[in-house]
Write a protein that holds these residues in place. Sequence first.
Motif, mmCIF file in Angstrom:
data_model
loop_
_atom_site.group_PDB
_atom_site.id
_atom_site.type_symbol
_atom_site.label_atom_id
_atom_site.label_comp_id
_atom_site.label_asym_id
_atom_site.label_seq_id
_atom_site.Cartn_x
_atom_site.Cartn_y
_atom_site.Cartn_z
ATOM 1 N N ALA A 214 8.834 14.891 9.452
ATOM 2 C CA ALA A 214 7.665 14.011 9.562
ATOM 3 C C ALA A 214 6.384 14.731 9.167
ATOM 4 C CB ALA A 214 7.556 13.472 10.989
ATOM 5 N N ARG A 215 6.199 15.943 9.681
ATOM 6 C CA ARG A 215 4.974 16.686 9.386
ATOM 7 C C ARG A 215 5.010 17.282 7.970
ATOM 8 N NH1 ARG A 215 1.471 14.429 11.577
ATOM 9 N NH2 ARG A 215 0.126 16.159 10.968
ATOM 10 N N GLY A 216 6.206 17.636 7.494
ATOM 11 C CA GLY A 216 6.316 18.175 6.142
ATOM 12 C C GLY A 216 5.891 17.167 5.088
ATOM 13 N N THR A 217 6.342 15.918 5.240
ATOM 14 C CA THR A 217 5.910 14.898 4.286
ATOM 15 C C THR A 217 4.407 14.660 4.381
ATOM 16 O OG1 THR A 217 6.535 13.185 5.894
ATOM 17 C CG2 THR A 217 8.120 13.689 4.160
ATOM 18 N N ARG A 218 3.875 14.699 5.603
ATOM 19 C CA ARG A 218 2.447 14.427 5.792
ATOM 20 C C ARG A 218 1.581 15.439 5.044
ATOM 21 N NH1 ARG A 218 -0.338 10.190 6.500
ATOM 22 N NH2 ARG A 218 1.260 9.501 7.981
ATOM 23 N N GLU A 219 1.900 16.728 5.152
ATOM 24 C CA GLU A 219 1.039 17.715 4.496
ATOM 25 C C GLU A 219 1.176 17.664 2.985
ATOM 26 O OE1 GLU A 219 2.798 22.164 4.445
ATOM 27 O OE2 GLU A 219 2.501 21.414 6.472
ATOM 28 N N LEU A 220 2.359 17.293 2.491
ATOM 29 C CA LEU A 220 2.526 17.213 1.036
ATOM 30 C C LEU A 220 1.850 15.969 0.456
ATOM 31 C CD1 LEU A 220 3.837 19.267 -0.806
ATOM 32 C CD2 LEU A 220 4.479 19.565 1.584
ATOM 33 N N VAL A 221 1.824 14.876 1.217
ATOM 34 C CA VAL A 221 1.075 13.694 0.777
ATOM 35 C C VAL A 221 -0.387 14.059 0.563
ATOM 36 C CG1 VAL A 221 0.171 11.456 1.526
ATOM 37 C CG2 VAL A 221 2.605 11.949 1.752
ATOM 38 N N ARG A 222 -0.956 14.810 1.522
ATOM 39 C CA ARG A 222 -2.365 15.203 1.397
ATOM 40 C C ARG A 222 -2.595 16.053 0.152
ATOM 41 N NH1 ARG A 222 -1.819 16.449 7.010
ATOM 42 N NH2 ARG A 222 -1.843 18.671 6.491
ATOM 43 N N LEU A 223 -1.681 16.971 -0.113
ATOM 44 C CA LEU A 223 -1.844 17.849 -1.265
ATOM 45 C C LEU A 223 -1.759 17.060 -2.574
ATOM 46 C CD1 LEU A 223 -2.121 20.641 -2.562
ATOM 47 C CD2 LEU A 223 0.378 20.860 -2.432
ATOM 48 N N VAL A 224 -0.747 16.229 -2.709
ATOM 49 C CA VAL A 224 -0.572 15.472 -3.949
ATOM 50 C C VAL A 224 -1.772 14.574 -4.212
ATOM 51 C CG1 VAL A 224 0.797 13.645 -5.048
ATOM 52 C CG2 VAL A 224 1.944 15.608 -3.989
ATOM 53 N N ARG A 225 -2.288 13.934 -3.179
ATOM 54 C CA ARG A 225 -3.477 13.087 -3.356
ATOM 55 C C ARG A 225 -4.676 13.912 -3.798
ATOM 56 N NH1 ARG A 225 -2.610 9.244 2.004
ATOM 57 N NH2 ARG A 225 -1.194 7.748 0.997
ATOM 58 N N ALA A 226 -4.840 15.089 -3.209
ATOM 59 C CA ALA A 226 -5.966 15.949 -3.586
ATOM 60 C C ALA A 226 -5.859 16.400 -5.037
ATOM 61 C CB ALA A 226 -6.030 17.163 -2.655
ATOM 62 N N MET A 227 -4.630 16.539 -5.519
ATOM 63 C CA MET A 227 -4.406 16.979 -6.890
ATOM 64 C C MET A 227 -4.535 15.841 -7.901
ATOM 65 S SD MET A 227 -1.180 19.599 -6.291
ATOM 66 C CE MET A 227 -1.098 20.109 -8.029
ATOM 67 N N GLY A 228 -4.639 14.612 -7.391
ATOM 68 C CA GLY A 228 -4.798 13.471 -8.282
ATOM 69 C C GLY A 228 -3.546 12.661 -8.504
ATOM 70 N N GLY A 229 -2.471 12.970 -7.749
ATOM 71 C CA GLY A 229 -1.239 12.219 -7.872
ATOM 72 C C GLY A 229 -1.131 11.114 -6.835
ATOM 73 N N ASP A 230 -0.002 10.420 -6.833
ATOM 74 C CA ASP A 230 0.271 9.336 -5.898
ATOM 75 C C ASP A 230 1.004 9.916 -4.691
ATOM 76 O OD1 ASP A 230 1.052 7.110 -4.488
ATOM 77 O OD2 ASP A 230 2.075 6.130 -6.166
ATOM 78 N N GLY A 231 0.330 9.965 -3.548
ATOM 79 C CA GLY A 231 0.929 10.535 -2.359
ATOM 80 C C GLY A 231 2.217 9.853 -1.940
ATOM 81 N N GLU A 232 2.375 8.561 -2.270
ATOM 82 C CA GLU A 232 3.584 7.830 -1.895
ATOM 83 C C GLU A 232 4.832 8.422 -2.551
ATOM 84 O OE1 GLU A 232 3.848 5.186 0.352
ATOM 85 O OE2 GLU A 232 1.817 5.886 0.798
ATOM 86 N N THR A 233 4.657 9.146 -3.653
ATOM 87 C CA THR A 233 5.794 9.760 -4.341
ATOM 88 C C THR A 233 6.552 10.707 -3.423
ATOM 89 O OG1 THR A 233 4.625 9.591 -6.445
ATOM 90 C CG2 THR A 233 6.465 11.125 -6.369
ATOM 91 N N ILE A 234 5.857 11.327 -2.474
ATOM 92 C CA ILE A 234 6.489 12.266 -1.558
ATOM 93 C C ILE A 234 7.571 11.587 -0.723
ATOM 94 C CG2 ILE A 234 6.048 13.739 0.473
ATOM 95 C CD1 ILE A 234 5.202 14.936 -2.211
ATOM 96 N N TYR A 235 7.457 10.292 -0.525
ATOM 97 C CA TYR A 235 8.466 9.567 0.253
ATOM 98 C C TYR A 235 9.643 9.121 -0.609
ATOM 99 C CZ TYR A 235 4.675 9.497 3.629
ATOM 100 O OH TYR A 235 3.671 9.869 4.485
ATOM 101 N N GLY A 236 9.654 9.518 -1.869
ATOM 102 C CA GLY A 236 10.720 9.133 -2.787
ATOM 103 C C GLY A 236 11.816 10.171 -2.908
#
Length: 326
Positions: A214-236
């Motif tokens: 749960a927490r691993g996906t959360r921190e990666l969503v934040r990173l991907v969004r900051a980099m300009g990507g779609d944070g939802e991809t982390i749940y894929g």
Amino acid sequence: MNISVLGCGRWGSFHAWYAQRVGHAVMLWGRAGSAHLKELRVTRTNEFLTLPADIHLTDDLAEAVRAAEVVIISIHAQALRAFLRDLCSRGLGVELGKRRIILCMKGLEIGTGKRLSTVVHEELGSAVHPVVWVGPGHVQDFVRGIPNCMVLAGEEREALRELVDALGSPLIRFYYGEDLLGTEVGAAAKNVVGLAAGMLDGLGYGSLKGALMARGTRELVRLVRAMGGDGETIYGLSHLGDYEATLFSPHSNNRRYGEAVVRGTAGDFHKIAEGVYTAEALMALSEEYGVDLPISATVYEIVTHGRDPRDQLMQLFLRATKSEKE
């Protein structure tokens, strides 16, 4: 379709085996002197599979590139830049750039945090648009006929659709991903979460894996969004979808390495645990984008600086109270 696979290790040999299985003409390349290539030439087998007789084996890189419409690169992620530079020094860079390139590695470049597609752009030119092939599954399961879902991600939708059609089968159902950035970062970072999962196994704290996920996906969503990507991809499929194969499977090199770290038996095992390198690369991204990555930082401190796994993980799970959405 003529497909050349560059790299004849566990995954490279599987990609050759699979591409032939779904009806393509396949050439498998390995370096001259490669122990993997030698074994395949003598026996057509390795510890995971048997190659059909019509897969052509070669140590001639020029032959492999020139014969292909599609080139699958399946080598160690940290060796990609040096490999491409070597290829260009042989005058093959322009020719490779004219092929469809599929990267079948999961990692970020240490020292820079750069994605592997970025490495390709820097070495072969910005006009080259590689596709990445990632997602859950183990060679050991695929060769037993156990199906799974994977993803092909890239910047050109039509090319993705054609490759999905050409490579899809009842054994692997491919989805196409249009968020290349999120797919690459997610695929690389799940190996770091896998290291943490293995450490929890070694400590007998496996029940904490749910919180870790749960927490691993959360921190990666934040990173991907900051980099300009779609944070939802982390749940894929590239990240969360690969957790079972990485955090729980006995075949997972990253989980096994994390467990070995706790038990003091890691040795040189880190060479096949890509998460060790990715943890370092994620620290570069954390600093560059100003995003806190507590799980990745904890793993980095343990595997790079030799910090005590039990102390570090307990500090991680006992951090200050905050909203679950943070």
